[in-house]
Design an enzyme around this catalytic site. Structure first.
Site, PDB file in Angstrom:
ATOM      1  N   HIS A 154      -5.274   7.293 -12.080  1.00 24.43           N
ATOM      2  CA  HIS A 154      -5.951   8.088 -13.118  1.00 24.43           C
ATOM      3  C   HIS A 154      -7.434   8.270 -12.787  1.00 24.43           C
ATOM      4  O   HIS A 154      -7.968   9.376 -12.846  1.00 24.43           O
ATOM      5  CB  HIS A 154      -5.788   7.415 -14.485  1.00 24.43           C
ATOM      6  CG  HIS A 154      -6.599   8.045 -15.574  1.00 24.43           C
ATOM      7  ND1 HIS A 154      -6.314   9.310 -16.074  1.00 24.43           N
ATOM      8  CD2 HIS A 154      -7.687   7.615 -16.252  1.00 24.43           C
ATOM      9  CE1 HIS A 154      -7.195   9.613 -17.025  1.00 24.43           C
ATOM     10  NE2 HIS A 154      -8.043   8.605 -17.157  1.00 24.43           N
TER      11      HIS A 154
ATOM     12  N   ASP B 179      -4.436   7.327 -26.669  1.00 24.77           N
ATOM     13  CA  ASP B 179      -5.887   7.474 -26.824  1.00 24.77           C
ATOM     14  C   ASP B 179      -6.230   8.971 -26.770  1.00 24.77           C
ATOM     15  O   ASP B 179      -6.691   9.481 -25.761  1.00 24.77           O
ATOM     16  CB  ASP B 179      -6.575   6.706 -25.689  1.00 24.77           C
ATOM     17  CG  ASP B 179      -8.080   6.683 -25.838  1.00 24.77           C
ATOM     18  OD1 ASP B 179      -8.557   6.804 -26.967  1.00 24.77           O
ATOM     19  OD2 ASP B 179      -8.764   6.545 -24.807  1.00 24.77           O
TER      20      ASP B 179
END
Ligand code: MN
Length: 422
Positions: free
Chosen positions: A140, A240
């Site tokens: 990521h 999130d």
């Protein structure tokens, strides 16, 4: 390995083969019904088991566990009893629900303490004091870095030496099923142009898991990687939600702020670290070797399969991502050791999120930002539409499960529907 993990156990409660909640799981949550005030529960098959009712029948008295903790609106007081007590409760539940243990048979009371999960309301299980978000997936961080700074500078020089993180906001953490309003804010639509104000046009999800702090630490003291797991009660799924356009304009130099703190969604079930024990695995090899306070012995990750489904309003859903918790470069013990190495204290109920969990392949990226590569490769949806980022009316559903020896331990869902801004 505690009793409750035995793969041979079977419950007298019917558990469908694709259920997240066999007798080996026994996660903890909080529920209510129109007639019952909030109280603690566990999940078994298609049911929740009311722990307040079981406590009132005295089933936990010999464990030294006070009855009042089960009639609280949050898990915090229960967790505060400590792992010896909470482990004893989970093992007792395993006895009460066991098909083969006549001494502890609670099946005659089934009508008093079992409710179909579809007929109860699951509530926010924790009173979250503080919330920290890490950034621990190498894939990521590399993807996002490549998009924002170019391939050569994708990973910042600190990234391989410490688990990067920031302090998030606890007030906007909501339980699965709670709708999420599209945030408004400031963003720079064109490079060099003055900022504009309006609803975010780049609303995104982040596939994460978070661990729940199960024990207070002392201000000024540090937690070693060796002791870290004593401070972790269990894990939840964590979405999130992120507004990429707001984030991009605001994040220099202090990091995420309004692009992140408008909402985060957690699953209603806290799966204990005990229940995950059979799924423990090694994380990725770490090179360079971390500083001594971040080194740890033995396998510290868990094999947890992750999935994100995207469901347009009124349309058919589509899985857009398959990832795994084990891809995370920095493990929970390292995150906690780093978090407290300066003497920062942690408290029961604090949440520590992993950061977006992306894997190596393009279908394992844990955010739309990466999956569509900032909108360059839109995702075709079954209804003929396509997605660069989330539209109003979209529902994001995250799921997580472990499978081994015929046992499947799941987390249920972290689900949220996007509503237009106020
Ligand atoms: Mn995040």
């Amino acid at each position: 390995m505690t009793r409750a993990n035995d793969p041979k156990l079977r419950s007298w409660v019917e558990v469908p083969h694709d259920s997240d909640f066999p007798i080996q799981n026994l996660p903890f949550g909080v529920f209510r019904t129109p007639g019952l005030r909030p109280r603690l529960c566990t999940a078994i098959g298609r049911y929740v088991a009311d722990l307040q009712v079981l406590a009132e029948h005295g089933f936990f008295d010999d464990l030294g566990v006070p009855r009042y903790v089960f009639s609280r609106p949050f898990l915090n007081d229960f967790i505060a009893l400590g792992k010896t007590a909470t482990r004893a409760v989970r093992n007792r539940l395993s006895e009460l629900l066991d098909d083969n243990l006549e001494d502890w048979d609670a099946s005659e009371l089934a009508g008093y303490f079992l409710h179909l999960r579809d007929e109860v309301q699951m509530l926010m299980p924790l009173k979250v004091g503080d919330y920290t978000d890490f950034y621990s997936s190498r894939e990521h961080a590399t993807n996002v870095g490549a998009m924002f700074r170019g391939k050569e500078n994708a990973l910042m020089p600190n990234w391989l030496h410490l688990p990067v993180g920031y302090h998030g906001r606890a007030s906007s953490i909501v339980v699965s099923g709670t709708p999420v309003r599209r945030p408004k804010g400031q963003m720079q639509v064109q490079e060099g142009a003055p900022p504009v104000f309006g609803p975010s046009g780049q609303l995104d999800f982040e596939l994460e898991m978070a661990f729940v702090i199960g024990r207070d630490s002392q201000l000024g003291a540090s937690i070693s990687t060796a002791d870290a797991e004593d401070y972790i009660f269990g894990l939840v799924l964590f979405n999130d939600w992120s507004a990429r356009d707001i984030q991009k304009w605001e994040y220099v130099p202090l990091g995420p702020f309004l692009g992140k703190n408008f909402a985060s969604t957690i699953s209603p079930w806290v799966v204990t670290l005990d229940a995950l024990e059979p799924f423990r695995v090694e994380g990725p090899a770490q090179d360079p070797q971390p500083l001594p306070y971040l080194q740890c012995d033995g396998p510290r990750s868990f094999d947890i399969q992750l999935e994100v489904e995207l469901q347009p309003a009124g349309g058919k859903g589509k899985p857009v991502c398959h990832s795994n918790f084990r891809y995370l470069y920095w493990n929970m013990a390292q995150q906690l050791a780093h978090h407290t190495v300066n003497g920062c204290n942690i408290r029961i109920g604090d949440l520590m999120a992993s950061g977006t969990i992306s894997g190596p392949g393009p279908d394992s990226f844990g955010s739309l930002l990466e999956l569509t590569w900032r909108g360059a490769n839109p995702i075709p949806m079954p209804d003929g539409s396509e997605r660069k980022f989330l539209l109003d009316g979209d529902t994001v559903i995250m799921r997580a499960r472990c499978e081994k020896d015929g046992v499947r331990i799941g987390f249920g869902e972290a689900r949220g529907k996007v509503l237009p801004p106020f």
